[in-house]
Design a protein around this motif. Structure first.
Motif, PDB file in Angstrom:
ATOM      1  N   GLU A   1       0.936   2.665  -1.437  1.00  0.00           N
ATOM      2  CA  GLU A   1       0.813   2.437  -2.878  1.00  0.00           C
ATOM      3  C   GLU A   1       2.084   1.826  -3.456  1.00  0.00           C
ATOM      4  O   GLU A   1       2.021   1.017  -4.387  1.00  0.00           O
ATOM      5  N   LYS A   2       3.228   2.201  -2.906  1.00  0.00           N
ATOM      6  CA  LYS A   2       4.483   1.626  -3.351  1.00  0.00           C
ATOM      7  C   LYS A   2       4.765   0.264  -2.726  1.00  0.00           C
ATOM      8  O   LYS A   2       5.805  -0.343  -2.986  1.00  0.00           O
ATOM      9  N   GLU A   3       3.843  -0.182  -1.851  1.00  0.00           N
ATOM     10  CA  GLU A   3       3.952  -1.470  -1.175  1.00  0.00           C
ATOM     11  C   GLU A   3       5.181  -1.545  -0.269  1.00  0.00           C
ATOM     12  O   GLU A   3       5.801  -2.580  -0.105  1.00  0.00           O
ATOM     13  N   TRP A   4       5.515  -0.395   0.343  1.00  0.00           N
ATOM     14  CA  TRP A   4       6.608  -0.361   1.300  1.00  0.00           C
ATOM     15  C   TRP A   4       6.083  -0.549   2.737  1.00  0.00           C
ATOM     16  O   TRP A   4       6.840  -0.951   3.609  1.00  0.00           O
ATOM     17  N   ILE A   5       4.814  -0.211   2.950  1.00  0.00           N
ATOM     18  CA  ILE A   5       4.190  -0.415   4.256  1.00  0.00           C
ATOM     19  C   ILE A   5       2.786  -0.972   4.039  1.00  0.00           C
ATOM     20  O   ILE A   5       2.246  -0.923   2.925  1.00  0.00           O
ATOM     21  N   THR A   6       2.218  -1.500   5.100  1.00  0.00           N
ATOM     22  CA  THR A   6       0.802  -1.887   5.095  1.00  0.00           C
ATOM     23  C   THR A   6       0.107  -1.131   6.204  1.00  0.00           C
ATOM     24  O   THR A   6       0.676  -0.914   7.280  1.00  0.00           O
ATOM     25  N   LEU A   7      -1.127  -0.718   5.951  1.00  0.00           N
ATOM     26  CA  LEU A   7      -1.914   0.045   6.918  1.00  0.00           C
ATOM     27  C   LEU A   7      -3.118  -0.778   7.339  1.00  0.00           C
ATOM     28  O   LEU A   7      -3.766  -1.430   6.523  1.00  0.00           O
ATOM     29  N   SER A   8      -3.391  -0.711   8.649  1.00  0.00           N
ATOM     30  CA  SER A   8      -4.575  -1.362   9.191  1.00  0.00           C
ATOM     31  C   SER A   8      -5.157  -0.429  10.240  1.00  0.00           C
ATOM     32  O   SER A   8      -4.711  -0.412  11.399  1.00  0.00           O
ATOM     33  N   GLY A   9      -6.096   0.391   9.793  1.00  0.00           N
ATOM     34  CA  GLY A   9      -6.641   1.397  10.708  1.00  0.00           C
ATOM     35  C   GLY A   9      -5.581   2.435  11.017  1.00  0.00           C
ATOM     36  O   GLY A   9      -5.036   3.082  10.138  1.00  0.00           O
ATOM     37  N   GLN A  10      -5.246   2.576  12.322  1.00  0.00           N
ATOM     38  CA  GLN A  10      -4.221   3.513  12.751  1.00  0.00           C
ATOM     39  C   GLN A  10      -2.838   2.862  12.848  1.00  0.00           C
ATOM     40  O   GLN A  10      -1.866   3.546  13.166  1.00  0.00           O
ATOM     41  N   GLU A  11      -2.767   1.577  12.602  1.00  0.00           N
ATOM     42  CA  GLU A  11      -1.503   0.867  12.752  1.00  0.00           C
ATOM     43  C   GLU A  11      -0.853   0.648  11.386  1.00  0.00           C
ATOM     44  O   GLU A  11      -1.531   0.505  10.370  1.00  0.00           O
ATOM     45  N   TRP A  12       0.459   0.614  11.393  1.00  0.00           N
ATOM     46  CA  TRP A  12       1.219   0.385  10.166  1.00  0.00           C
ATOM     47  C   TRP A  12       2.339  -0.597  10.452  1.00  0.00           C
ATOM     48  O   TRP A  12       2.762  -0.797  11.601  1.00  0.00           O
ATOM     49  N   SER A  13       2.847  -1.193   9.395  1.00  0.00           N
ATOM     50  CA  SER A  13       4.004  -2.080   9.521  1.00  0.00           C
ATOM     51  C   SER A  13       4.751  -2.090   8.199  1.00  0.00           C
ATOM     52  O   SER A  13       4.162  -1.922   7.124  1.00  0.00           O
ATOM     53  N   LEU A  14       6.076  -2.226   8.289  1.00  0.00           N
ATOM     54  CA  LEU A  14       6.908  -2.270   7.092  1.00  0.00           C
ATOM     55  C   LEU A  14       6.770  -3.622   6.401  1.00  0.00           C
ATOM     56  O   LEU A  14       6.763  -4.666   7.058  1.00  0.00           O
ATOM     57  N   THR A  15       6.662  -3.599   5.094  1.00  0.00           N
ATOM     58  CA  THR A  15       6.668  -4.848   4.331  1.00  0.00           C
ATOM     59  C   THR A  15       8.110  -5.295   4.120  1.00  0.00           C
ATOM     60  O   THR A  15       9.066  -4.561   4.409  1.00  0.00           O
ATOM     61  N   GLN A  16       8.270  -6.505   3.610  1.00  0.00           N
ATOM     62  CA  GLN A  16       9.617  -6.987   3.313  1.00  0.00           C
ATOM     63  C   GLN A  16      10.298  -6.097   2.285  1.00  0.00           C
ATOM     64  O   GLN A  16      11.486  -5.791   2.401  1.00  0.00           O
ATOM     65  N   GLU A  17       9.521  -5.679   1.302  1.00  0.00           N
ATOM     66  CA  GLU A  17      10.079  -4.774   0.282  1.00  0.00           C
ATOM     67  C   GLU A  17      10.457  -3.436   0.900  1.00  0.00           C
ATOM     68  O   GLU A  17      11.457  -2.824   0.521  1.00  0.00           O
ATOM     69  N   GLY A  18       9.650  -2.971   1.863  1.00  0.00           N
ATOM     70  CA  GLY A  18       9.975  -1.718   2.543  1.00  0.00           C
ATOM     71  C   GLY A  18      11.244  -1.821   3.351  1.00  0.00           C
ATOM     72  O   GLY A  18      12.047  -0.878   3.388  1.00  0.00           O
ATOM     73  N   PHE A  19      11.461  -2.983   4.048  1.00  0.00           N
ATOM     74  CA  PHE A  19      12.709  -3.192   4.788  1.00  0.00           C
ATOM     75  C   PHE A  19      13.909  -3.124   3.849  1.00  0.00           C
ATOM     76  O   PHE A  19      14.919  -2.470   4.141  1.00  0.00           O
ATOM     77  N   ILE A  20      13.815  -3.814   2.722  1.00  0.00           N
ATOM     78  CA  ILE A  20      14.936  -3.850   1.765  1.00  0.00           C
ATOM     79  C   ILE A  20      15.216  -2.445   1.214  1.00  0.00           C
ATOM     80  O   ILE A  20      16.376  -2.013   1.112  1.00  0.00           O
ATOM     81  N   LYS A  21      14.142  -1.721   0.881  1.00  0.00           N
ATOM     82  CA  LYS A  21      14.302  -0.363   0.355  1.00  0.00           C
ATOM     83  C   LYS A  21      14.952   0.540   1.392  1.00  0.00           C
ATOM     84  O   LYS A  21      15.869   1.320   1.065  1.00  0.00           O
ATOM     85  N   ALA A  22      14.514   0.454   2.636  1.00  0.00           N
ATOM     86  CA  ALA A  22      15.077   1.298   3.693  1.00  0.00           C
ATOM     87  C   ALA A  22      16.543   0.978   3.931  1.00  0.00           C
ATOM     88  O   ALA A  22      17.363   1.883   4.127  1.00  0.00           O
TER      89      ALA A  22
END
Length: 374
Positions: free
Chosen positions: A342-363
């Protein structure tokens, strides 16, 4: 008579109108001047002064032999000021602390006042009946002249407050700085104290010696929860005090065998309770909500940091080893993943996830800014 009928009669009935106006004005001036007592951390001063005023009432009656309200209140004012002078003298000239000095003067003056009242009641003079009303107050005895006196004192206090606003404000928050500016701190302090004593004395007839300190402090304590600005606090305290007087009088008049003074104090206490719970800045409810929100945010940040570490240290985050590491992390839950998405820090596809660009910057920013419990 219920409360609705009471408010309908206020505009037509002289007695009800007088009592309501009197308690409203009293509540307003107590809230206004009580703000200074609260901010100066002199909460017990009001209690000490109200009790110190009792022997002044008794002595004034013994001298005049009459129950003239103005004369008795003048005696209370002199006695209250004398008690204040003694308190300051004890603090200044001895090693005793403020609370000890307040307790000593309160006990001494109140004990002496009760002794004088007992002596007066045993006298053959039938005119002494009714002096005990100053212990617990009797708002029904208010007349138009009493209300006018309260209004005049309130107006004078407000005028003095506006005239010396800058001095009062600086003195309140930094007495040493006030001295460096060349202001007469003793005069300013005495002026504030005088009007506090005056407000207490005016309320003795309505609320009484025992409960007057609560009337002085409760509206100010409630107002303090809603603002950090002095002028706003004084205004809110005056409003709380006035409403306490009006609604307390209404409840007392609509029920049988309820004294007005204690009911007014209870209504003021309700304002305090509501303020302590529901005020946005300091209220217990909003504090708890902010605490839970901060805890949730901290949990999400920890999860995001951990996912960032997994991404950085594992080329294939879908590898069973990487999945097992993530599943064993305490903060990893389906709900936390949904909130991160919801915060657009990750994206979900089924059981898989990946960090978004915004999530990388936030981390990455989280690593540069330590978490609150680090």
């Amino acid at each position: 008579m219920n409360i609705i009928e009471y408010f309908e009669l206020v505009f037509t009935d002289y007695t009800l109108r007088t009592i309501t106006l009197g308690t409203a004005v009293l509540g307003a001036i107590c809230g206004m001047l009580g703000s200074f007592a609260v901010l100066r951390k002199q909460a017990l001063l009001g209690d000490a002064i109200s009790h110190a005023a009792l022997p002044g009432i008794a002595v004034a009656f013994l001298i005049t032999g009459a129950k003239d309200t103005n004369t008795l209140l003048l005696g209370a004012l002199v006695s209250g000021l004398l008690g204040t002078f003694w308190i300051r003298g004890i603090i200044k000239n001895t090693h005793l602390k403020t609370d000890t000095a307040l307790g000593l003067i309160l006990s001494l003056f109140f004990g002496f006042g009760m002794l004088l009242l007992t002596f007066i009641q045993k006298q053959p003079n039938a005119n002494q009946a009714g002096l005990d009303k100053y212990l617990f107050g009797q708002a029904a005895t208010l007349v138009e002249s009493d209300v006018l006196l309260m209004a005049v004192v309130t107006g004078v206090a407000l005028f003095i407050l506006l005239l010396f606003w800058k001095e009062f404000k600086i003195m309140l928050f930094d007495a040493d700085y006030t001295k460096t500016l060349g202001f007469n701190t003793k005069f300013i302090d005495a002026l504030i104290t005088f009007f506090i004593v005056l407000a207490i004395v005016l309320g003795l007839q309505t609320v009484g010696v025992v409960l007057m300190s609560a009337m002085l402090l409760a509206p100010a304590a409630a107002a303090r929860q809603w603002t950090n600005k002095l002028s706003t606090m004084i205004f809110i305290a005056a409003i709380f005090g006035a409403f306490s007087g009006v609604f307390g009088t209404a409840i007392s008049a609509s029920q049988n065998n309820l004294s007005t003074g204690p009911v007014i104090v209870l209504v003021a206490s309700v304002f305090v309770l509501i303020s302590f719970i529901f005020s946005p800045g300091r209220g217990l409810l909003f504090k708890q909500l902010r605490f839970r929100q901060n805890r949730r945010d901290l949990q999400l940040q920890k999860t995001l940091q951990f996912m960032y570490d997994v991404v950085k240290t594992h080329k294939d985050i879908s590898h069973p080893h990487a999945i097992r590491i993530l599943n064993n992390f305490q903060g990893f839950t389906k709900k936390s993943l949904q909130q991160l998405e919801e915060k657009e820090w990750i994206t979900l596809s089924g059981q898989e996830w990946s960090l978004t660009q915004e999530g990388f910057i936030k981390a990455e920013n989280l690593y540069n800014q330590p978490l609150p419990n680090d």
